[in-house]
Write an enzyme that holds these catalytic residues in place. Structure first.
Site, PDB file in Angstrom:
ATOM      1  N   HIS A 104       0.843  -1.198   0.000  1.00 27.87           N
ATOM      2  CA  HIS A 104       0.000   0.000   0.000  1.00 27.87           C
ATOM      3  C   HIS A 104       0.874   1.242   0.000  1.00 27.87           C
ATOM      4  O   HIS A 104       1.803   1.368   0.802  1.00 27.87           O
ATOM      5  CB  HIS A 104      -0.919   0.011   1.225  1.00 27.87           C
ATOM      6  CG  HIS A 104      -1.761   1.245   1.313  1.00 27.87           C
ATOM      7  ND1 HIS A 104      -2.749   1.533   0.387  1.00 27.87           N
ATOM      8  CD2 HIS A 104      -1.760   2.287   2.189  1.00 27.87           C
ATOM      9  CE1 HIS A 104      -3.323   2.687   0.703  1.00 27.87           C
ATOM     10  NE2 HIS A 104      -2.736   3.162   1.793  1.00 27.87           N
ATOM     11  N   SER A 105       0.578   2.188  -0.910  1.00 27.65           N
ATOM     12  CA  SER A 105       1.279   3.456  -1.016  1.00 27.65           C
ATOM     13  C   SER A 105       2.784   3.209  -1.196  1.00 27.65           C
ATOM     14  O   SER A 105       3.167   2.525  -2.142  1.00 27.65           O
ATOM     15  CB  SER A 105       0.963   4.313   0.217  1.00 27.65           C
ATOM     16  OG  SER A 105       1.293   5.665  -0.008  1.00 27.65           O
ATOM     17  N   MET A 106       3.633   3.738  -0.329  1.00 21.18           N
ATOM     18  CA  MET A 106       5.068   3.458  -0.458  1.00 21.18           C
ATOM     19  C   MET A 106       5.327   1.959  -0.528  1.00 21.18           C
ATOM     20  O   MET A 106       6.208   1.490  -1.259  1.00 21.18           O
ATOM     21  CB  MET A 106       5.832   4.044   0.732  1.00 21.18           C
ATOM     22  CG  MET A 106       7.329   3.735   0.731  1.00 21.18           C
ATOM     23  SD  MET A 106       8.179   4.222   2.262  1.00 21.18           S
ATOM     24  CE  MET A 106       7.702   2.859   3.349  1.00 21.18           C
ATOM     25  N   ALA A 108       3.710  -0.250  -1.989  1.00 23.23           N
ATOM     26  CA  ALA A 108       3.507  -0.779  -3.341  1.00 23.23           C
ATOM     27  C   ALA A 108       4.797  -0.709  -4.147  1.00 23.23           C
ATOM     28  O   ALA A 108       5.150  -1.654  -4.868  1.00 23.23           O
ATOM     29  CB  ALA A 108       2.396  -0.009  -4.050  1.00 23.23           C
ATOM     30  N   SER A 131      -1.374  -0.826  -4.255  1.00 20.20           N
ATOM     31  CA  SER A 131      -2.508  -0.049  -3.768  1.00 20.20           C
ATOM     32  C   SER A 131      -2.115   1.408  -3.555  1.00 20.20           C
ATOM     33  O   SER A 131      -1.088   1.699  -2.925  1.00 20.20           O
ATOM     34  CB  SER A 131      -2.994  -0.659  -2.441  1.00 20.20           C
ATOM     35  OG  SER A 131      -3.900   0.186  -1.766  1.00 20.20           O
TER      36      SER A 131
END
Length: 269
Positions: A104-106, A108, A131
């Site tokens: 998720h975010s970083m 990813a 994500s």
């Protein structure tokens, strides 16, 4: 209650005890392993609920980066290359069964870089899920990590990456600043290299109200997917999955099951 990997685990190398956390029982006969990568400033406990939401055919693990939660006393890693190298090294011995990477975010971007390294070692992941993060081709440098503390905290608050409670308490602020600044440095200095497309399916997920990451930024992940790509949109902002973990997992399970798994079958809900 959080646990690290048991030293007695048949499949766990010693280094896994430092880097991976398990929030449910070990599932030694699971058909696949789902490994989750947290966002900037986040820790493995962000995924605490996921083990209970997954079928017994999945073993669930979450990556614990240095410098947070039970690794708070360790130095943070503020560069993508060394961090992805180390995590890939930890996961290679666990690739005795299919690995699904979710970031998720970083997280990813880190999951993608780990997937690349696993593929280079002949251990192609079963699936990569990215994500709320723009694709490697859309990466751009930034300077937020260079701001002074007050300006940096204002940026975090504007993005929704820090709560008002943390801002009100200096002790909490000091605990948050170090890993967050390191993570921003990692993201803002990350320079992806041109490499062959991943040989595994890629699924990108975003919240429909996440204005910091437009659909086009996530749709561009198709460029690294080697052909099998899907973009999924759920209601919510950048942290849509905090309240929609069950819905997200129910959407992903059929995607995971599309690809044959040696020695077992992944269920379709």
């Amino acid at each position: 209650m959080s646990t690290s990997l048991s030293a007695a685990s048949t499949h766990a190398p010693p280094a896994a005890r430092d880097w991976l956390r398990r929030y449910g029982p070990e599932r030694p006969h699971a058909a696949a392993r789902l490994v989750c990568f947290p966002h900037a400033g986040g820790g493995a406990s962000f995924y605490r609920r996921w083990a209970a939401l997954l079928p017994d055919t999945y073993d669930h693990l979450a990556v614990q980066y240095p410098g947070r939660e039970d690794r708070i006393g360790e130095e943070c890693v503020g560069e993508m290359g060394p961090l992805a190298d180390r995590i890939a090294e930890v996961l290679l011995p666990l690739a005795d069964r299919p690995l699904i990477l979710f970031g998720h975010s970083m997280g990813a971007s880190i999951a993608y870089e780990v997937a690349r390294r696993l593929q280079e070692h002949g251990r192609v992941p079963h699936h990569l899920v990215v994500s709320s993060r723009l694709s490697p081709s859309r990466e751009r440098p930034g300077t937020v990590h260079l701001l002074d503390d007050e300006a940096f905290l204002r940026e975090l608050a504007a993005f929704g990456g820090i709560s008002q409670e943390v801002l009100r308490h200096r002790e909490l602020r000091d605990l948050v600043l170090r890993p967050m600044r390191s993570d921003y440095r990692l993201v803002e200095t990350y320079q992806p290299t041109a490499t062959p497309a991943l040989a595994c399916p890629v699924t990108a997920v975003r919240g429909d109200q996440d204005h910091s990451h437009p659909a086009g930024d996530l749709r561009a992940w198709a460029e690294v997917a080697g052909g099998d790509f899907r973009l999924v949109t759920l209601p919510g902002d950048h942290f849509y999955l905090a309240s929609r973990a069950r819905e997200l997992i129910e959407l992903l399970l059929p995607r995971f099951a599309l690809r044959p798994v040696p020695g077992g079958a992944l269920p379709v809900p």
